[in-house]
Design an enzyme around this catalytic site. Sequence first.
Site, short mmCIF file in Angstrom:
data_model
loop_
_atom_site.label_atom_id
_atom_site.label_comp_id
_atom_site.label_asym_id
_atom_site.label_seq_id
_atom_site.Cartn_x
_atom_site.Cartn_y
_atom_site.Cartn_z
N TYR A 142 30.34 51.00 48.29
CA TYR A 142 30.70 49.80 48.01
C TYR A 142 31.23 49.86 46.52
O TYR A 142 32.21 49.03 46.36
CB TYR A 142 29.80 48.56 48.29
CG TYR A 142 29.87 48.15 49.70
CD1 TYR A 142 29.39 48.79 50.71
CD2 TYR A 142 30.36 46.53 50.02
CE1 TYR A 142 29.14 48.29 52.03
CE2 TYR A 142 30.54 46.41 51.24
CZ TYR A 142 30.00 46.95 52.45
OH TYR A 142 29.86 46.53 53.58
N LYS A 189 20.87 58.87 56.16
CA LYS A 189 21.57 60.08 56.83
C LYS A 189 21.37 61.15 56.09
O LYS A 189 22.17 62.03 55.64
CB LYS A 189 23.04 59.72 56.96
CG LYS A 189 23.86 60.61 57.74
CD LYS A 189 23.59 60.65 59.33
CE LYS A 189 24.46 61.83 59.96
NZ LYS A 189 24.09 61.82 61.42
N ASP A 221 22.47 56.92 62.77
CA ASP A 221 22.90 57.23 64.39
C ASP A 221 21.83 56.87 65.24
O ASP A 221 22.17 56.19 66.23
CB ASP A 221 23.62 58.51 64.22
CG ASP A 221 22.81 59.63 64.01
OD1 ASP A 221 21.86 59.44 63.46
OD2 ASP A 221 23.32 60.83 64.28
N ASP A 245 25.10 47.12 56.58
CA ASP A 245 26.45 46.24 56.96
C ASP A 245 26.56 46.38 58.47
O ASP A 245 26.66 45.56 59.13
CB ASP A 245 27.56 46.51 56.08
CG ASP A 245 28.58 45.71 56.45
OD1 ASP A 245 28.65 44.41 56.51
OD2 ASP A 245 29.94 46.42 56.59
N ASP A 249 25.02 43.80 61.94
CA ASP A 249 26.23 43.36 62.80
C ASP A 249 25.54 43.62 64.10
O ASP A 249 25.73 42.86 64.93
CB ASP A 249 27.62 43.67 62.44
CG ASP A 249 28.37 42.80 61.70
OD1 ASP A 249 27.84 42.02 60.98
OD2 ASP A 249 29.73 42.68 61.87
#
Length: 356
Positions: A142, A189, A221, A245, A249
């Site tokens: 970001y 990750k 994942d 983020d 969701d």
Amino acid sequence: MKKNILIVPGDGIGQEVTAVGKKVLDKIAAKFNHQFNYDEALIGHVAIEATGNPLPDESLEKMKKSDAVLFGAVGHPKYDNDPSAKVRPEQGLLKMRKELGLYANLRPIKLFDELLSASSIKPEILKGADILFFRELTGDVYFGKRERIDGGNTAYDTMIYSKFEVERIARRAFDAAMTRGKKLMSVDKANVLESSRLWRETILEVAKDYPEVELEHQFVDAAAMILIKDPKRFDVVVTGNLFGDILTDEASQIAGSMGMLASASIGDGTGVYEPIHGSAHDITGKGVANPLASILSAALLLDISFGLKEESNAVINAVDAVLKAGFRTRDIADATTPADKILGTTAMGEEVLSRL
Ligand code: IPM
Ligand code: MG
């Protein structure tokens, strides 16, 4: 208690739901004898329209001076379809997070039992799920360097983390785990990304100070998969800005709807409280937005920024009572909801207020 609260509705349904959140704060002040003073500030598309700047200095100054910020949402479809726009509403949000040092974004995912059927996940998988996400909010891709090169035909964004950034969010998450089920999942990750290997290394170091907390690492994942398969396996989760983020969701579907989820963004100064949903221009102005996320954000504000636990619980209990009484906004209604129980934004707010 005397406090200054800044209301920053922003764009789209942000305006509609924040108005309801503010009414709830007002009611709490009256009921528990507090004095809350309010001011308003612009951010996002509305700020661009008024001043050309998605976060005017005046807004930022007001934020810094206030005791807490109740925030709505930013965004406008106009910019989504114009990738070349240089000034964008989201820049206001990102600048606010950076300037206020809001490095920890708390996103509690709690399913109200009455909404078990609102989720697309099977009730027996869901029941009892209660997750607290710590999403890092001022670093990662970001805020890393980004650029177009090669005459505009190649672009890159930089995923970047420094140790101190990982360490401070990790401590917040471990502290929270100690007050809950003493389980922490760190999501990265690290099988591919160097920034994730630094993340994991730092988490392991901080873990030494929390021997009672059972720490688990997952790749993002796999975490995304487990979240739907077995949400009860999660207690506290700590992850970076981008992974957080996306995962939150996804996790919102555990709570039935994005319209139910509140968040707290905290750092060392003023805290900002906001729904996790966006500006939702598709339903803006229709009066159908679910105000419960803003109301629950007000509850987080009372608890975290002001230490008013009883007041905060009163708000949560009022929301629970409204759901128990069968009232729903469109997003959390299902085929069994009678038409007269499906309420708009203001009416839903009134039901909560009347139970306070
Ligand atoms: C959120 C939103 C923002 C983010 C957008 C609006 C920039 O999706 O708060 O989760 O990506 O952080
Ligand atoms: Mg998001």
